[in-house]
Write an enzyme that holds these catalytic residues in place. Sequence first.
Site, PDB file in Angstrom:
ATOM      1  N   THR A 161      -1.335  37.544  32.148  1.00  0.00           N
ATOM      2  CA  THR A 161      -2.209  36.875  33.280  1.00  0.00           C
ATOM      3  C   THR A 161      -3.893  37.050  33.015  1.00  0.00           C
ATOM      4  OG1 THR A 161      -2.867  37.767  35.540  1.00  0.00           O
ATOM      5  CG2 THR A 161      -2.033  39.286  34.079  1.00  0.00           C
ATOM      6  N   ASP A 162      -4.490  36.412  33.648  1.00  0.00           N
ATOM      7  CA  ASP A 162      -5.782  36.488  33.498  1.00  0.00           C
ATOM      8  C   ASP A 162      -6.549  37.738  34.084  1.00  0.00           C
ATOM      9  OD1 ASP A 162      -5.648  35.846  36.232  1.00  0.00           O
ATOM     10  OD2 ASP A 162      -7.005  34.189  36.115  1.00  0.00           O
ATOM     11  N   GLU A 163      -5.696  38.207  34.931  1.00  0.00           N
ATOM     12  CA  GLU A 163      -6.083  39.785  35.621  1.00  0.00           C
ATOM     13  C   GLU A 163      -6.366  40.696  34.739  1.00  0.00           C
ATOM     14  OE1 GLU A 163      -4.196  40.686  39.361  1.00  0.00           O
ATOM     15  OE2 GLU A 163      -3.794  38.673  39.775  1.00  0.00           O
ATOM     16  N   TYR A 221      -1.266  46.848  38.810  1.00  0.00           N
ATOM     17  CA  TYR A 221      -0.525  45.734  38.184  1.00  0.00           C
ATOM     18  C   TYR A 221      -1.534  45.345  36.936  1.00  0.00           C
ATOM     19  CZ  TYR A 221       0.406  40.854  37.538  1.00  0.00           C
ATOM     20  OH  TYR A 221       0.656  39.708  37.018  1.00  0.00           O
ATOM     21  N   LYS A 237      -0.107  45.267  32.996  1.00  0.00           N
ATOM     22  CA  LYS A 237       0.174  43.930  32.197  1.00  0.00           C
ATOM     23  C   LYS A 237      -0.634  43.965  31.065  1.00  0.00           C
ATOM     24  CE  LYS A 237       1.935  40.677  33.319  1.00  0.00           C
ATOM     25  NZ  LYS A 237       3.323  40.252  32.856  1.00  0.00           N
TER      26      LYS A 237
HETATM   27  P1  NAD Z   1       8.087  37.068  40.531  1.00  0.00           P
HETATM   28  O1  NAD Z   1       7.493  38.565  41.280  1.00  0.00           O
HETATM   29  O2  NAD Z   1       8.148  36.150  41.559  1.00  0.00           O
HETATM   30  O3  NAD Z   1       9.312  37.362  39.572  1.00  0.00           O
HETATM   31  C1  NAD Z   1       9.455  38.548  38.949  1.00  0.00           C
HETATM   32  C2  NAD Z   1      10.989  38.491  38.789  1.00  0.00           C
HETATM   33  O4  NAD Z   1      11.046  39.490  37.479  1.00  0.00           O
HETATM   34  C3  NAD Z   1      12.035  38.505  39.472  1.00  0.00           C
HETATM   35  O5  NAD Z   1      12.886  37.777  39.434  1.00  0.00           O
HETATM   36  C4  NAD Z   1      12.561  39.979  39.392  1.00  0.00           C
HETATM   37  O6  NAD Z   1      14.050  40.176  39.812  1.00  0.00           O
HETATM   38  C5  NAD Z   1      12.309  40.173  38.045  1.00  0.00           C
HETATM   39  N1  NAD Z   1      12.356  41.386  37.531  1.00  0.00           N
HETATM   40  C6  NAD Z   1      11.539  42.517  38.118  1.00  0.00           C
HETATM   41  N2  NAD Z   1      11.582  43.578  37.386  1.00  0.00           N
HETATM   42  C7  NAD Z   1      12.710  43.514  36.310  1.00  0.00           C
HETATM   43  C8  NAD Z   1      13.364  44.256  35.284  1.00  0.00           C
HETATM   44  N3  NAD Z   1      13.029  45.654  35.355  1.00  0.00           N
HETATM   45  N4  NAD Z   1      14.237  43.648  34.628  1.00  0.00           N
HETATM   46  C9  NAD Z   1      14.519  42.431  34.826  1.00  0.00           C
HETATM   47  N5  NAD Z   1      14.122  41.533  35.634  1.00  0.00           N
HETATM   48  C10 NAD Z   1      13.047  42.188  36.441  1.00  0.00           C
HETATM   49  O7  NAD Z   1       6.937  36.898  39.678  1.00  0.00           O
HETATM   50  P2  NAD Z   1       6.127  35.538  39.046  1.00  0.00           P
HETATM   51  O8  NAD Z   1       4.790  35.098  40.104  1.00  0.00           O
HETATM   52  O9  NAD Z   1       7.147  34.572  38.862  1.00  0.00           O
HETATM   53  O10 NAD Z   1       5.290  35.970  37.590  1.00  0.00           O
HETATM   54  C11 NAD Z   1       6.245  35.902  36.364  1.00  0.00           C
HETATM   55  C12 NAD Z   1       5.351  36.515  35.390  1.00  0.00           C
HETATM   56  O11 NAD Z   1       3.948  35.707  35.077  1.00  0.00           O
HETATM   57  C13 NAD Z   1       5.032  37.978  35.442  1.00  0.00           C
HETATM   58  O12 NAD Z   1       4.995  38.681  34.214  1.00  0.00           O
HETATM   59  C14 NAD Z   1       3.437  37.790  35.915  1.00  0.00           C
HETATM   60  O13 NAD Z   1       2.787  38.937  35.640  1.00  0.00           O
HETATM   61  C15 NAD Z   1       3.012  36.605  35.299  1.00  0.00           C
HETATM   62  N6  NAD Z   1       1.969  35.798  35.933  1.00  0.00           N
HETATM   63  C16 NAD Z   1       2.141  35.553  37.278  1.00  0.00           C
HETATM   64  C17 NAD Z   1       1.193  34.681  37.991  1.00  0.00           C
HETATM   65  C18 NAD Z   1       1.107  34.110  39.280  1.00  0.00           C
HETATM   66  O14 NAD Z   1       0.244  33.565  39.865  1.00  0.00           O
HETATM   67  N7  NAD Z   1       2.172  34.309  39.826  1.00  0.00           N
HETATM   68  C19 NAD Z   1      -0.263  34.213  37.236  1.00  0.00           C
HETATM   69  C20 NAD Z   1      -0.247  34.485  35.751  1.00  0.00           C
HETATM   70  C21 NAD Z   1       0.941  35.352  35.249  1.00  0.00           C
HETATM   71  P1  TYD Z   2      -2.371  37.021  45.612  1.00  0.00           P
HETATM   72  O1  TYD Z   2      -1.454  35.899  46.018  1.00  0.00           O
HETATM   73  O2  TYD Z   2      -1.957  38.370  45.916  1.00  0.00           O
HETATM   74  O3  TYD Z   2      -2.583  37.063  43.975  1.00  0.00           O
HETATM   75  P2  TYD Z   2      -3.712  37.910  43.166  1.00  0.00           P
HETATM   76  O4  TYD Z   2      -4.138  39.008  43.965  1.00  0.00           O
HETATM   77  O5  TYD Z   2      -2.789  38.237  42.135  1.00  0.00           O
HETATM   78  O6  TYD Z   2      -4.936  36.915  42.847  1.00  0.00           O
HETATM   79  O7  TYD Z   2      -3.752  37.081  46.296  1.00  0.00           O
HETATM   80  C1  TYD Z   2      -4.592  35.865  46.088  1.00  0.00           C
HETATM   81  C2  TYD Z   2      -6.090  36.206  46.824  1.00  0.00           C
HETATM   82  O8  TYD Z   2      -5.784  36.175  48.198  1.00  0.00           O
HETATM   83  C3  TYD Z   2      -6.175  37.556  46.569  1.00  0.00           C
HETATM   84  O9  TYD Z   2      -7.957  37.352  46.537  1.00  0.00           O
HETATM   85  C4  TYD Z   2      -6.173  38.439  47.724  1.00  0.00           C
HETATM   86  C5  TYD Z   2      -5.954  37.216  48.857  1.00  0.00           C
HETATM   87  N1  TYD Z   2      -4.998  37.612  49.968  1.00  0.00           N
HETATM   88  C6  TYD Z   2      -5.185  37.497  51.205  1.00  0.00           C
HETATM   89  O10 TYD Z   2      -6.669  37.280  51.688  1.00  0.00           O
HETATM   90  N2  TYD Z   2      -4.505  37.702  52.308  1.00  0.00           N
HETATM   91  C7  TYD Z   2      -3.041  37.962  52.077  1.00  0.00           C
HETATM   92  O11 TYD Z   2      -2.259  38.081  52.805  1.00  0.00           O
HETATM   93  C8  TYD Z   2      -2.672  37.871  50.623  1.00  0.00           C
HETATM   94  C9  TYD Z   2      -1.265  38.178  50.255  1.00  0.00           C
HETATM   95  C10 TYD Z   2      -3.780  37.736  49.439  1.00  0.00           C
END
Ligand code: NAD
Ligand code: TYD
Length: 339
Positions: free
Chosen positions: A125-127, A153, A157
């Site tokens: 992630t970019d985070e 978090y 990562k």
């Molecule tokens: P999500 O929370 O929707 O899904 C996570 C999945 O991982 C779930 O199905 C959960 O059951 C599974 N999981 C959790 N712990 C586990 C374990 N110990 N063993 C096996 N499975 C397990 O997450 P997402 O938003 O789909 O993100 C997926 C990946 O992409 C993550 O690694 C996250 O860091 C990365 N990512 C997400 C975003 C975003 O905007 N959502 C952006 C950049 C990177």
């Molecule tokens: P989020 O979807 O949790 O992603 P991330 O923190 O990984 O970027 O949040 C996106 C942005 O929205 C973040 O700046 C926090 C804000 N946010 C709110 O203002 N209200 C909310 O209820 C949530 C879940 C997030």
Amino acid sequence: MTVIVTGGAGFIGANFIYYLLNAHPDWRVVCLDKLTYAGNLSTLRGAMDRPDFRFVRLDICDRAGVYALFREEKPEIVVNFAAETHVDRSIEDPGIFLQTNVVGAGVLMDACRDLGVERFHQVSTDEVYGDLPLDRPELFFTEETPLRTSSPYSSSKAGADLLAMAYWRTYGLPVTISRCSNNYGPWQFPEKLIPLMIANCLHDKPLPVYGKGENVRDWLYVEDHCRAIDLILQKGTAGEVYNVGGHNEMRNIDIVKLICAELGKPESLITFVTDRKGHDKRYAIDPAKIHAELGWLPETKFADGLHATIRWYLEHRGWWEEIVSGEYRNYYEKMYAHR
Ligand code: NAD
Ligand code: TYD
């Protein structure tokens, strides 16, 4: 070709599985997922009966289970999406983030190394780069930007990224890493900003915006992310990191207002609540490397992607209503009751 996709019952992993099954009809896809609160097997219903797909419920921290599955399936590629992903939850309870995101990733890499897997891809992630100030719009994250995390978090990562680079350098494990900006689209768990605001709008519930809503995120439609990972698997170079982002920066408050407008709900639903601890101000990816080296560019404009996403949530009420009414409701009370 056999690909093991971990975390495939979650948001991006499920989208990636559908993407792979469609893009590579001759590949076998095995999903390994623990089914935590964020994993939902109904999301994979469309793949379950296919002969080229298998689902296995397993924790990536379960070393014996992971080795047994890898011995049985003999994957050429492993793509690790499995993670605890919600920043607010990591602030409440960091331990499980370290366990899954660092220790679990390490178990997968050990199995890849011992069983000769040809590529381990870590979805990051970019985070991991921390944040940028709001008043320096000329700054972007490149692959050279130092890791400087803010939340448990993002630290977990970053830990996995560092471990992956160490496995490449020390053992020659062929790893690639992608660091993507915020994703949105179908099947996203309604604890994240966009689906939470859509769900609350549809229930005429308050829309909890943290602080003043001025924090900026760089939003990418999930399918564009899936295409980037597929390209990295096919054309990427082992040992390399690729930033993935769409140059689509938006303030949270502006996104919430767009959702209200599209659903015909009043902005008076917006409620400003106590800010997140350590809240990152701005994320902004420079995707020049993946564009120059692999020819990747985002294809979905934010207006189109948001419209499609809202429509998807309208058409799949059953999917998210079930979630909102379950365990998630307890979480919601805990996180927002006194905010
Ligand atoms: P999500 O929370 O929707 O899904 C996570 C999945 O991982 C779930 O199905 C959960 O059951 C599974 N999981 C959790 N712990 C586990 C374990 N110990 N063993 C096996 N499975 C397990 O997450 P997402 O938003 O789909 O993100 C997926 C990946 O992409 C993550 O690694 C996250 O860091 C990365 N990512 C997400 C975003 C975003 O905007 N959502 C952006 C950049 C990177
Ligand atoms: P989020 O979807 O949790 O992603 P991330 O923190 O990984 O970027 O949040 C996106 C942005 O929205 C973040 O700046 C926090 C804000 N946010 C709110 O203002 N209200 C909310 O209820 C949530 C879940 C997030």
